[in-house]
Design an enzyme around this catalytic site. Structure first.
Site, PDB file in Angstrom:
ATOM      1  N   CYS A 181       0.692  -1.148   0.090  1.00 16.96           N
ATOM      2  CA  CYS A 181       0.000  -0.298  -0.017  1.00 16.96           C
ATOM      3  C   CYS A 181       0.760   1.493   0.043  1.00 16.96           C
ATOM      4  O   CYS A 181       0.421   2.584  -0.468  1.00 16.96           O
ATOM      5  CB  CYS A 181      -1.033   0.040   1.059  1.00 16.96           C
ATOM      6  SG  CYS A 181      -1.865  -1.494   1.404  1.00 16.96           S
ATOM      7  N   ASN A 203     -10.254   0.028  -0.111  1.00 14.64           N
ATOM      8  CA  ASN A 203      -8.748  -0.103   0.060  1.00 14.64           C
ATOM      9  C   ASN A 203      -8.080  -0.333  -1.299  1.00 14.64           C
ATOM     10  O   ASN A 203      -8.318  -1.674  -1.805  1.00 14.64           O
ATOM     11  CB  ASN A 203      -8.240  -0.695   1.325  1.00 14.64           C
ATOM     12  CG  ASN A 203      -6.676  -0.831   1.239  1.00 14.64           C
ATOM     13  OD1 ASN A 203      -5.996  -0.421   0.336  1.00 14.64           O
ATOM     14  ND2 ASN A 203      -6.303  -1.382   2.477  1.00 14.64           N
ATOM     15  N   HIS A 253      -3.326   7.130   3.072  1.00 13.85           N
ATOM     16  CA  HIS A 253      -3.882   5.858   2.664  1.00 13.85           C
ATOM     17  C   HIS A 253      -5.036   5.405   2.853  1.00 13.85           C
ATOM     18  O   HIS A 253      -5.618   5.528   4.080  1.00 13.85           O
ATOM     19  CB  HIS A 253      -2.641   4.653   2.905  1.00 13.85           C
ATOM     20  CG  HIS A 253      -3.111   3.341   2.748  1.00 13.85           C
ATOM     21  ND1 HIS A 253      -3.532   2.858   1.407  1.00 13.85           N
ATOM     22  CD2 HIS A 253      -3.181   2.156   3.445  1.00 13.85           C
ATOM     23  CE1 HIS A 253      -3.883   1.680   1.146  1.00 13.85           C
ATOM     24  NE2 HIS A 253      -3.720   1.137   2.402  1.00 13.85           N
TER      25      HIS A 253
HETATM   26  O1  UT7 Z   1      -3.747  -1.258   3.750  1.00 14.91           O
HETATM   27  C1  UT7 Z   1      -3.492  -1.730   5.073  1.00 14.91           C
HETATM   28  C2  UT7 Z   1      -4.207  -2.962   5.063  1.00 14.91           C
HETATM   29  N1  UT7 Z   1      -5.123  -2.878   5.878  1.00 14.91           N
HETATM   30  C3  UT7 Z   1      -5.510  -2.532   7.067  1.00 14.91           C
HETATM   31  O2  UT7 Z   1      -5.290  -1.308   7.140  1.00 14.91           O
HETATM   32  C4  UT7 Z   1      -6.856  -3.077   8.068  1.00 14.91           C
HETATM   33  C5  UT7 Z   1      -6.321  -2.817   9.305  1.00 14.91           C
HETATM   34  N2  UT7 Z   1      -7.558  -3.452  10.261  1.00 14.91           N
HETATM   35  C6  UT7 Z   1      -8.764  -2.974  10.237  1.00 14.91           C
HETATM   36  O3  UT7 Z   1      -9.113  -2.155   9.578  1.00 14.91           O
HETATM   37  C7  UT7 Z   1      -9.493  -3.632  11.229  1.00 14.91           C
HETATM   38  O4  UT7 Z   1      -8.748  -4.505  12.223  1.00 14.91           O
HETATM   39  C8  UT7 Z   1     -10.775  -4.504  10.636  1.00 14.91           C
HETATM   40  C9  UT7 Z   1     -11.756  -3.761   9.688  1.00 14.91           C
HETATM   41  C10 UT7 Z   1     -10.182  -5.662   9.611  1.00 14.91           C
HETATM   42  C11 UT7 Z   1     -11.307  -5.597  11.540  1.00 14.91           C
HETATM   43  O5  UT7 Z   1     -12.110  -4.624  12.575  1.00 14.91           O
HETATM   44  P1  UT7 Z   1     -12.043  -4.866  14.200  1.00 14.91           P
HETATM   45  O6  UT7 Z   1     -12.575  -3.715  14.786  1.00 14.91           O
HETATM   46  O7  UT7 Z   1     -10.378  -4.970  14.412  1.00 14.91           O
HETATM   47  O8  UT7 Z   1     -12.516  -6.057  14.110  1.00 14.91           O
HETATM   48  P2  UT7 Z   1     -12.156  -7.581  14.938  1.00 14.91           P
HETATM   49  O9  UT7 Z   1     -11.059  -8.069  13.902  1.00 14.91           O
HETATM   50  O10 UT7 Z   1     -11.482  -7.391  16.242  1.00 14.91           O
HETATM   51  O11 UT7 Z   1     -13.405  -8.317  14.899  1.00 14.91           O
HETATM   52  C12 UT7 Z   1     -14.528  -8.119  15.643  1.00 14.91           C
HETATM   53  C13 UT7 Z   1     -15.437  -9.203  15.385  1.00 14.91           C
HETATM   54  C14 UT7 Z   1     -15.119 -10.513  15.188  1.00 14.91           C
HETATM   55  O12 UT7 Z   1     -16.033 -11.391  15.783  1.00 14.91           O
HETATM   56  P3  UT7 Z   1     -16.081 -11.904  17.476  1.00 14.91           P
HETATM   57  O13 UT7 Z   1     -14.661 -12.732  17.616  1.00 14.91           O
HETATM   58  O14 UT7 Z   1     -15.882 -10.638  18.444  1.00 14.91           O
HETATM   59  O15 UT7 Z   1     -17.287 -12.853  17.416  1.00 14.91           O
HETATM   60  C15 UT7 Z   1     -14.878 -10.780  14.013  1.00 14.91           C
HETATM   61  O16 UT7 Z   1     -15.188 -12.178  13.527  1.00 14.91           O
HETATM   62  O17 UT7 Z   1     -16.194  -8.984  14.222  1.00 14.91           O
HETATM   63  C16 UT7 Z   1     -16.067 -10.221  13.186  1.00 14.91           C
HETATM   64  N3  UT7 Z   1     -15.973  -9.703  11.911  1.00 14.91           N
HETATM   65  C17 UT7 Z   1     -17.090  -9.617  11.071  1.00 14.91           C
HETATM   66  N4  UT7 Z   1     -18.455  -9.381  11.331  1.00 14.91           N
HETATM   67  C18 UT7 Z   1     -19.250  -9.132  10.400  1.00 14.91           C
HETATM   68  C19 UT7 Z   1     -15.009  -9.776  11.016  1.00 14.91           C
HETATM   69  N5  UT7 Z   1     -15.274  -9.290   9.666  1.00 14.91           N
HETATM   70  C20 UT7 Z   1     -16.546  -9.187   9.914  1.00 14.91           C
HETATM   71  C21 UT7 Z   1     -17.301  -8.855   8.860  1.00 14.91           C
HETATM   72  N6  UT7 Z   1     -18.604  -8.750   9.130  1.00 14.91           N
HETATM   73  N7  UT7 Z   1     -16.885  -8.619   7.308  1.00 14.91           N
END
Ligand code: UT7
Length: 332
Positions: free
Chosen positions: A114, A286, A256
């Protein structure tokens, strides 16, 4: 005589097909509400099946050439930032060269995920000495949809396809200078928090690897989130300090576009008001190396920039890689 580099033109391209959060609701267990609140994304563009990264890059390049009032033959250097090349080799730059007819150019690609566009522009500037190379086409283009696991809800909702381009030209007059400075960095110790495991020399794609989807992107979301906020704030503060530029002088922060929560956290750390931070992650998602050149092109074409305005770009990606640059718009 000292050489400077000016931005002569910008261009971008977004594929026609739009994939909304509601479309994704039908593909994986997710909801528009979850995606919006956790990422700020409402939709993303998806390239056609037969549309490769170079096809998108070539359109963005043509638009940038048009703005610059240049022909493809005027370009003597092409650098493409991408982690989704058309093929392992030849490099995607060669395909763009062929497509636009830039027969006088030397073309190669840069792989910095990225942060790729910030890296590629810095390489271009260092090569634009005005003797060997005078006019560079720098492209950030990605078909992220080709490396996303469409059954993994934690990643597939985040990414989209796009291309952005910028023409940089060596000039002698300091008043035309657009490139104020840049800082780049990497840390290979975190290489396993955002990566594609297969498809390279370590794990060629045989049937087993494909069954395990080792050709798809893997990410430790929360770790990447934390690193992204800390690193992007730090590198932009460092760069401003190094160049002696104050936050108040920056017209646009162009971060970004990965997640609105990451963008807002950086903006708050930098104490920049919302109206000076460019956001299009809601419409585009993204698109990795394409986010920054697409954002700059939108700012320019929307007429939201005036001669002399400063842009502070900041990016972060797999590697880890990060980079920040300060650009000045010097076109009339
Ligand atoms: O270019 C650089 C590349 N990437 C990034 O910059 C991404 C960086 N990370 C993020 O943006 C965030 O960490 C995410 C958007 C990927 C995830 O958000 P989060 O607030 O960190 O969520 P999490 O991973 O802690 O997940 C929370 C919950 C989980 O369920 P449980 O374990 O609490 O029951 C996940 O399984 O949300 C669940 N979950 C979803 N639910 C509905 C994960 N993805 C989804 C989804 N829809 N698409």
């Amino acid at each position: 005589m000292q050489n400077y580099v000016r931005i002569a033109g910008t261009g971008s391209y977004l594929p026609e097909k739009i994939l909304t959060n509601f479309d994704l609701e039908k593909m994986v267990e997710t909801s528009d509400e979850w995606i919006r609140t956790r990422t700020g994304i409402a939709q993303r563009h998806i390239a056609a099946k037969d549309e490769a990264t170079s096809d998108m890059g070539a359109v963005a390049a043509t638009n940038a050439l048009e703005m610059a009032g240049m022909t493809p033959e005027d370009i003597d250097l092409i650098i493409v930032a991408t982690i989704t090349p058309d093929v392992p080799f030849p490099n995607t730059g060669c395909y763009i060269q062929k497509k636009i007819g830039a027969k006088n150019a030397t073309a190669f690609s840069v792989e910095a995920a990225c942060s790729g566009f910030v890296f590629a522009s810095d390489v271009a500037v260092s090569m634009l000495d005005g003797k060997r190379y005078k006019r560079a086409l720098v492209v950030g283009a990605e078909k992220m949809s080709s490396i996303v696991d469409w059954e993994d809800r934690s990643t597939c909702v985040l990414f989209g396809d796009a291309a952005g381009a910028m023409i940089l030209e060596a000039v002698e007059n300091e008043e035309e200078n657009s490139y104020i400075g840049a800082q780049l960095g990497t840390d290979g110790n975190f290489s396993d928090i955002l990566y594609v495991p297969g498809g390279g020399s370590r794990m060629p794609l045989d049937e087993i690897a494909l069954n395990e989807k080792l050709n798809c992107l893997r990410m430790s979301g929360q770790e990447v989130f934390k690193q992204a906020v800390n690193t992007m704030s730090r590198v932009s503060v460092d760069l401003l300090g190094q160049t002696g530029i104050d936050f108040d002088q920056v017209r646009w922060l162009v971060p970004h576009q990965a997640n609105i929560r990451i963008i807002n956290a950086i903006r708050k750390k930098l104490r920049l008001p919302e109206e000076r931070c460019y956001v299009n992650v809601d419409r585009i998602g993204n698109s990795s190396a394409a986010t920054i050149p697409v954002a700059i092109d939108e700012i320019v074409r929307n007429g939201d920039i005036q001669k002399g305005d400063l842009l502070l770009t900041v990016a972060f990606g797999g590697g880890l890689t990060w980079g920040s640059s300060i650009l000045r718009w010097t076109k009339d």
